[in-house]
Design an enzyme around this catalytic site. Structure first.
Site, mmCIF file in Angstrom:
data_model
loop_
_atom_site.group_PDB
_atom_site.id
_atom_site.type_symbol
_atom_site.label_atom_id
_atom_site.label_comp_id
_atom_site.label_asym_id
_atom_site.label_seq_id
_atom_site.Cartn_x
_atom_site.Cartn_y
_atom_site.Cartn_z
ATOM 1 C CE1 TYR A 31 1.165 -0.311 4.455
ATOM 2 C CE2 TYR A 31 0.002 1.721 4.475
ATOM 3 C CZ TYR A 31 0.732 0.942 4.906
ATOM 4 O OH TYR A 31 1.485 1.154 6.107
ATOM 5 N NE ARG A 36 6.795 4.767 0.795
ATOM 6 C CZ ARG A 36 6.415 5.587 1.716
ATOM 7 N NH1 ARG A 36 7.489 6.145 2.532
ATOM 8 N NH2 ARG A 36 5.296 6.053 1.776
ATOM 9 N NE ARG A 49 -5.413 -19.776 3.913
ATOM 10 C CZ ARG A 49 -4.272 -20.473 4.268
ATOM 11 N NH1 ARG A 49 -4.172 -21.445 3.693
ATOM 12 N NH2 ARG A 49 -3.503 -20.050 4.993
ATOM 13 C CE LYS A 71 3.135 3.649 3.300
ATOM 14 N NZ LYS A 71 3.346 3.540 4.751
ATOM 15 C CD GLU A 112 9.889 1.839 10.422
ATOM 16 O OE1 GLU A 112 9.741 3.067 9.594
ATOM 17 O OE2 GLU A 112 9.894 0.918 9.785
ATOM 18 C CG LEU A 162 8.451 3.027 4.805
ATOM 19 C CD1 LEU A 162 8.152 1.889 3.889
ATOM 20 C CD2 LEU A 162 6.862 3.783 5.142
HETATM 21 N N1 PDD Z 1 2.510 5.324 7.490
HETATM 22 N N2 PDD Z 1 7.432 4.021 9.076
HETATM 23 C C1 PDD Z 1 6.302 3.342 9.072
HETATM 24 C C2 PDD Z 1 6.308 1.763 9.986
HETATM 25 C C3 PDD Z 1 5.012 3.720 8.595
HETATM 26 O O1 PDD Z 1 4.048 3.116 8.496
HETATM 27 C C4 PDD Z 1 4.963 5.100 7.807
HETATM 28 C C5 PDD Z 1 4.080 5.691 7.248
HETATM 29 C C6 PDD Z 1 6.195 5.918 8.217
HETATM 30 C C7 PDD Z 1 6.334 7.179 7.727
HETATM 31 O O2 PDD Z 1 6.158 7.174 6.085
HETATM 32 P P1 PDD Z 1 5.820 8.492 5.311
HETATM 33 O O3 PDD Z 1 6.517 9.698 5.724
HETATM 34 O O4 PDD Z 1 6.206 8.212 3.783
HETATM 35 O O5 PDD Z 1 4.320 8.774 5.406
HETATM 36 C C8 PDD Z 1 7.354 5.367 8.676
HETATM 37 C C9 PDD Z 1 1.476 5.671 6.919
HETATM 38 C C10 PDD Z 1 1.141 6.981 7.106
HETATM 39 C C11 PDD Z 1 0.492 4.593 7.218
HETATM 40 O O6 PDD Z 1 0.606 3.341 7.272
HETATM 41 O O7 PDD Z 1 -0.952 5.044 7.450
#
Ligand code: PDD
Length: 288
Positions: free
Chosen positions: A32, A51, A100, A144, A177, A201
């Site tokens: 996503y 990304r 599945r 992601k 993170e 990420l």
């Molecule tokens: N998540 N690290 C993780 C694990 C994240 O899920 C996110 C953002 C970030 C920050 O990435 P960015 O600056 O590109 O938003 C770092 C999004 C917002 C979400 O899962 O809703």
């Protein structure tokens, strides 16, 4: 009525349907993206799509659309937004519908879903609490992936502890993170954030902030950060597309620095807020 995109069609959200045999549902087999939109302008759309392409390629799902087709979807959904309030574009691509069976068939057709979602207007400028936790996620954090169960559990635990905004994760003694954000620390006047080496990420907000900080005297080092450095930091910040740059003033219930947003954070926050729209594409300008 909210319009969403599903597999080539635009339809009201409550009419969008996916099979229960979609591998996103049965296996969490998909990726996503979340792209912020401020006043109708899309922040860093190319970086977010790049990304997405990297995530797709890392899990061997073919990219179902051309760059211009993604842009066409964003334009159409944003056109349909009732207001110019800040929102995010949520994109989900799964491997598609199939038996599945763990072993998938290479001929599956990816499921593509895109919607706009309002960004809750929240004021974090007086600072938030965070907790620390062992990084219980898998090792491919640069992807992601929609398989977010550890993140969901960690965010719930954080919220239940002192109303914390996020859980800051530690892997083998080093900061990785947040469960849904990247982390920066300040030591004196030195700003540091972990490098994007697969343990985190590659956050688009993080990358933009690093770039902006490198243009001013403060700078930013991309370097490993130990748990001890995190706990002794003068300032801690969280970044993500939906929260921006947020100061953490309590970590595990203990004050960070002077337990108020620090002066380097104030510089970084002002810089990010003043410059972010320079990296955004205004409405109607994505295509053509
Ligand atoms: N998540 N690290 C993780 C694990 C994240 O899920 C996110 C953002 C970030 C920050 O990435 P960015 O600056 O590109 O938003 C770092 C999004 C917002 C979400 O899962 O809703």
């Amino acid at each position: 009525m909210q319009l969403v995109y599903l597999n080539g069609d635009y339809l009201p959200l409550d009419q969008a349907r996916v099979s229960v045999l979609d591998r996103g549902f049965t296996f969490g087999d998909g990726v996503y993206e979340v792209i912020p939109v401020f006043g109708g302008s899309i922040l860093c759309p190319d970086e977010h799509l790049r990304r997405l392409y990297n995530s797709l390629s890392a899990v061997a799902i073919r990219n179902p659309l051309k760059h211009s087709e993604w842009y066409g979807i964003f334009e159409r959904l944003l056109d349909h937004q009732p207001t110019r309030n800040d929102c995010s574009i949520y994109i989900q691509v799964t491997r598609g519908v199939g038996e599945r069976e763990h072993l998938y068939n290479d001929t599956l057709v990816p499921t593509v879903f895109v919607m706009c979602k309002p960004i809750q207007a929240r004021d974090f400028t007086s600072g938030v609490s965070a907790i620390t936790h062992e990084d219980i996620r898998w090792k491919y954090c640069h992807i992601k992936a929609i398989t977010l169960l550890p993140g969901v559990m960690l965010k719930k635990l954080a919220a239940a502890t002192d109303g914390s905004l996020d859980a800051i994760l530690i892997r083998q003694g080093y900061l990785s993170e947040g469960a849904s954000s990247n982390v920066f620390i300040v030591q004196g006047r030195t700003v540091k954030t972990p490098a994007t080496d697969g343990r985190v990420l590659a956050g688009i907000t993080r990358d933009l902030l690093v770039r902006l900080l490198q243009e001013v005297p403060v700078g930013c080092e991309e370097t490993p950060i130990t748990e001890q450095e995190l706990r002794q930091a003068d300032e801690i910040w969280l970044t993500s597309s939906t929260i921006g740059v947020v100061p953490v003033i309590r970590l595990d219930g203990i004050p960070v620095g002077e337990a108020k947003p620090g002066c380097i954070w104030q510089e970084a926050f002002r810089l990010y807020e003043a410059r972010k729209l320079n990296f955004a594409i205004p409405p109607g300008r994505l295509i053509g």
